[in-house]
Design a protein around this motif. Structure first.
Motif, PDB file in Angstrom:
ATOM      1  N   GLY A 244      23.957  33.219  31.897  1.00  0.00           N
ATOM      2  CA  GLY A 244      25.101  33.318  32.790  1.00  0.00           C
ATOM      3  C   GLY A 244      24.866  34.319  33.906  1.00  0.00           C
ATOM      4  O   GLY A 244      23.787  34.906  34.031  1.00  0.00           O
ATOM      5  N   VAL A 245      25.880  34.473  34.715  1.00  0.00           N
ATOM      6  CA  VAL A 245      25.873  35.485  35.767  1.00  0.00           C
ATOM      7  C   VAL A 245      27.160  36.285  35.598  1.00  0.00           C
ATOM      8  O   VAL A 245      28.216  35.724  35.313  1.00  0.00           O
ATOM      9  N   ALA A 246      27.054  37.609  35.721  1.00  0.00           N
ATOM     10  CA  ALA A 246      28.199  38.457  35.435  1.00  0.00           C
ATOM     11  C   ALA A 246      28.477  39.411  36.588  1.00  0.00           C
ATOM     12  O   ALA A 246      27.565  39.876  37.274  1.00  0.00           O
ATOM     13  N   SER A 247      29.752  39.691  36.757  1.00  0.00           N
ATOM     14  CA  SER A 247      30.192  40.713  37.702  1.00  0.00           C
ATOM     15  C   SER A 247      30.749  41.874  36.897  1.00  0.00           C
ATOM     16  O   SER A 247      31.598  41.682  36.016  1.00  0.00           O
ATOM     17  N   PHE A 248      30.271  43.081  37.188  1.00  0.00           N
ATOM     18  CA  PHE A 248      30.872  44.268  36.589  1.00  0.00           C
ATOM     19  C   PHE A 248      31.458  45.121  37.701  1.00  0.00           C
ATOM     20  O   PHE A 248      30.742  45.517  38.625  1.00  0.00           O
ATOM     21  N   GLY A 249      32.765  45.375  37.606  1.00  0.00           N
ATOM     22  CA  GLY A 249      33.394  46.187  38.630  1.00  0.00           C
ATOM     23  C   GLY A 249      34.869  45.882  38.773  1.00  0.00           C
ATOM     24  O   GLY A 249      35.505  45.375  37.850  1.00  0.00           O
ATOM     25  N   ARG A 250      35.398  46.142  39.978  1.00  0.00           N
ATOM     26  CA  ARG A 250      36.841  46.089  40.220  1.00  0.00           C
ATOM     27  C   ARG A 250      37.301  44.867  41.014  1.00  0.00           C
ATOM     28  O   ARG A 250      38.448  44.801  41.427  1.00  0.00           O
ATOM     29  N   ARG A 251      36.424  43.909  41.298  1.00  0.00           N
ATOM     30  CA  ARG A 251      36.802  42.677  41.981  1.00  0.00           C
ATOM     31  C   ARG A 251      37.465  42.982  43.333  1.00  0.00           C
ATOM     32  O   ARG A 251      38.668  42.731  43.530  1.00  0.00           O
ATOM     33  N   PRO A 252      36.726  43.558  44.288  1.00  0.00           N
ATOM     34  CA  PRO A 252      37.324  44.042  45.545  1.00  0.00           C
ATOM     35  C   PRO A 252      38.003  42.968  46.371  1.00  0.00           C
ATOM     36  O   PRO A 252      38.902  43.279  47.155  1.00  0.00           O
ATOM     37  N   THR A 253      37.609  41.709  46.219  1.00  0.00           N
ATOM     38  CA  THR A 253      38.217  40.651  47.029  1.00  0.00           C
ATOM     39  C   THR A 253      39.604  40.283  46.522  1.00  0.00           C
ATOM     40  O   THR A 253      40.505  39.990  47.315  1.00  0.00           O
ATOM     41  N   VAL A 254      39.803  40.311  45.190  1.00  0.00           N
ATOM     42  CA  VAL A 254      41.051  39.781  44.627  1.00  0.00           C
ATOM     43  C   VAL A 254      41.891  40.833  43.914  1.00  0.00           C
ATOM     44  O   VAL A 254      43.115  40.659  43.775  1.00  0.00           O
ATOM     45  N   ASP A 255      41.296  41.929  43.441  1.00  0.00           N
ATOM     46  CA  ASP A 255      42.054  42.917  42.674  1.00  0.00           C
ATOM     47  C   ASP A 255      41.396  44.283  42.805  1.00  0.00           C
ATOM     48  O   ASP A 255      40.910  44.854  41.822  1.00  0.00           O
ATOM     49  N   PRO A 256      41.373  44.862  44.016  1.00  0.00           N
ATOM     50  CA  PRO A 256      40.607  46.083  44.263  1.00  0.00           C
ATOM     51  C   PRO A 256      41.096  47.298  43.485  1.00  0.00           C
ATOM     52  O   PRO A 256      40.342  48.256  43.301  1.00  0.00           O
ATOM     53  N   ASP A 257      42.331  47.266  43.011  1.00  0.00           N
ATOM     54  CA  ASP A 257      42.878  48.422  42.301  1.00  0.00           C
ATOM     55  C   ASP A 257      42.840  48.250  40.785  1.00  0.00           C
ATOM     56  O   ASP A 257      43.314  49.131  40.054  1.00  0.00           O
ATOM     57  N   GLY A 258      42.309  47.146  40.316  1.00  0.00           N
ATOM     58  CA  GLY A 258      42.272  46.894  38.877  1.00  0.00           C
ATOM     59  C   GLY A 258      41.207  47.723  38.176  1.00  0.00           C
ATOM     60  O   GLY A 258      40.306  48.288  38.806  1.00  0.00           O
ATOM     61  N   ALA A 259      41.320  47.794  36.856  1.00  0.00           N
ATOM     62  CA  ALA A 259      40.323  48.501  36.059  1.00  0.00           C
ATOM     63  C   ALA A 259      39.019  47.698  36.053  1.00  0.00           C
ATOM     64  O   ALA A 259      39.041  46.459  36.161  1.00  0.00           O
ATOM     65  N   PRO A 260      37.875  48.370  35.946  1.00  0.00           N
ATOM     66  CA  PRO A 260      36.600  47.644  35.911  1.00  0.00           C
ATOM     67  C   PRO A 260      36.545  46.668  34.736  1.00  0.00           C
ATOM     68  O   PRO A 260      37.031  46.970  33.641  1.00  0.00           O
ATOM     69  N   LEU A 261      35.978  45.511  35.005  1.00  0.00           N
ATOM     70  CA  LEU A 261      35.795  44.487  33.976  1.00  0.00           C
ATOM     71  C   LEU A 261      34.391  43.919  34.083  1.00  0.00           C
ATOM     72  O   LEU A 261      33.811  43.869  35.176  1.00  0.00           O
ATOM     73  N   LEU A 262      33.852  43.478  32.940  1.00  0.00           N
ATOM     74  CA  LEU A 262      32.645  42.664  32.944  1.00  0.00           C
ATOM     75  C   LEU A 262      33.105  41.217  32.826  1.00  0.00           C
ATOM     76  O   LEU A 262      33.708  40.827  31.822  1.00  0.00           O
ATOM     77  N   GLU A 263      32.859  40.425  33.871  1.00  0.00           N
ATOM     78  CA  GLU A 263      33.294  39.028  33.907  1.00  0.00           C
ATOM     79  C   GLU A 263      32.057  38.140  33.945  1.00  0.00           C
ATOM     80  O   GLU A 263      31.314  38.147  34.925  1.00  0.00           O
ATOM     81  N   THR A 264      31.845  37.389  32.875  1.00  0.00           N
ATOM     82  CA  THR A 264      30.630  36.579  32.742  1.00  0.00           C
ATOM     83  C   THR A 264      30.950  35.104  32.902  1.00  0.00           C
ATOM     84  O   THR A 264      31.755  34.543  32.149  1.00  0.00           O
TER      85      THR A 264
END
Length: 331
Positions: A244-264
């Protein structure tokens, strides 16, 4: 490796009688990196030579997190993964000594007499050259060797393990590399791909709307991995492995103030993972986080990320037996 019965014990007082009198590797072993593996392999060799049980004595939570609860340690390996690696290496048991301020106040002498002799009844201890123990770190390697002579157990001290560049391999070096997204270099020091573990939770399901459904995992707040996009492999509880491919962080495009998540985003996969505890092994850093002007632009980039991750993962090879166990198919 790893085929016999293995026990994960929370307290030395519950050690089964048949495991008393063994060879014990002592240390925090956060990361179970190549330096730690040198200590652990030496203990296994000693246990085999003596035909005695092999154990690991470690401490949970990490002592630094107890002394500085406002700055908990960024664990390279959570306790369950550490235990799994130790099991795979061939140990009979791991004793995860509950580390509290009260435990830390015990003298070095009490640690030897109460834990090593009283609870574990060890015949031999193996540890790193710089291991300290007891109140105010009273116990050092020389103390341990003298205590061994007094109490009838042997002691082996293992020198610092150096990498191919003659630098000492340490958990702090690995944390620094991970904070910069240098996951390939970190894997070189670990001897296997950096791996995280967490339960998959529900999200906003925006990824599903965009055609990239993700398995969302909240890592500990102190996780220092650089925010960005990574090529990964996800292992389910049933042992199956998925690229897979994963994003780790705060999702600046859609939820810049959210807590960091690992989204795979798991390739070619349609099952429900909610509530399942999974492991994600990280193979390569693709890019840093970016804020895109629109969701359409984000989707275009996600397709590029997918293609790059597929290409990277198509050519990977295991770095070691442990790497094969954690991040490759277990044939």
């Amino acid at each position: 490796m790893g085929s016999k019965t293995f026990l994960r014990i929370k307290d030395g007082t519950s050690l089964p009688g048949q495991l008393r009198g063994g060879v014990v590797a002592i240390g925090n072993f956060d990361g179970v990196h190549r330096g730690h593996q040198a200590v652990l392999e030496r203990a296994l060799e000693e246990a085999q030579r003596r035909t005695m049980p092999s154990l690991v004595l470690t401490f949970e939570p990490h002592p630094r997190s107890v002394f500085r609860p406002d700055h908990p340690v960024d664990r390279v390996t959570p306790a369950a993964l550490k235990a799994d690696i130790v099991r795979f290496m061939g140990f009979d048991a791991v004793v995860e000594q509950d580390f509290t301020r009260q435990f830390a106040s015990r003298s070095a002498e009490d640690f030897v007499s109460g834990i090593l002799v009283g609870q574990l009844g060890i015949c031999h201890a193996v540890t790193g050259f710089d291991f300290h123990f007891g109140k105010d770190r009273q116990g050092d390697p020389a103390y341990l060797m003298a205590a061994g002579k007094k109490n009838g157990f042997g002691v082996t001290l293992v020198d610092a393990f150096r990498d191919e560049g003659a630098e000492v391999v340490s958990s702090s070096r690995i944390r620094d590399l991970l904070s910069r997204g240098a996951v390939a270099e970190a894997a070189g020091l670990l001897g296997y791909r950096y791996t995280v573990e967490a339960t998959v939770t529900g999200g906003q399901q925006l990824g599903r709307t965009l055609g990239f459904p993700t398995a969302n995992m909240a890592l500990p707040p102190q996780t220092g991995l650089r925010h960005g996009i990574y090529a990964v492999r996800l292992r389910r509880q049933d042992g199956t492995l998925h690229d897979g491919v994963a994003s780790f962080g705060r999702r600046p495009t859609v939820d810049p103030d959210g807590a960091p998540l690992l989204e795979t985003f798991v390739f070619d996969f349609a099952d429900d993972l909610y509530g399942e505890t999974c492991r994600v092994s990280i193979f390569g850093f693709l890019r840093g986080e970016r804020k895109f002007p629109s969701l359409d632009a984000l989707v275009v980039q996600m397709k590029r990320d997918e293609a790059e991750a597929r290409a990277l993962l198509a050519g990977v090879q295991p770095l070691s037996a442990i790497d094969r166990h954690t991040a490759f198919d277990r044939d």
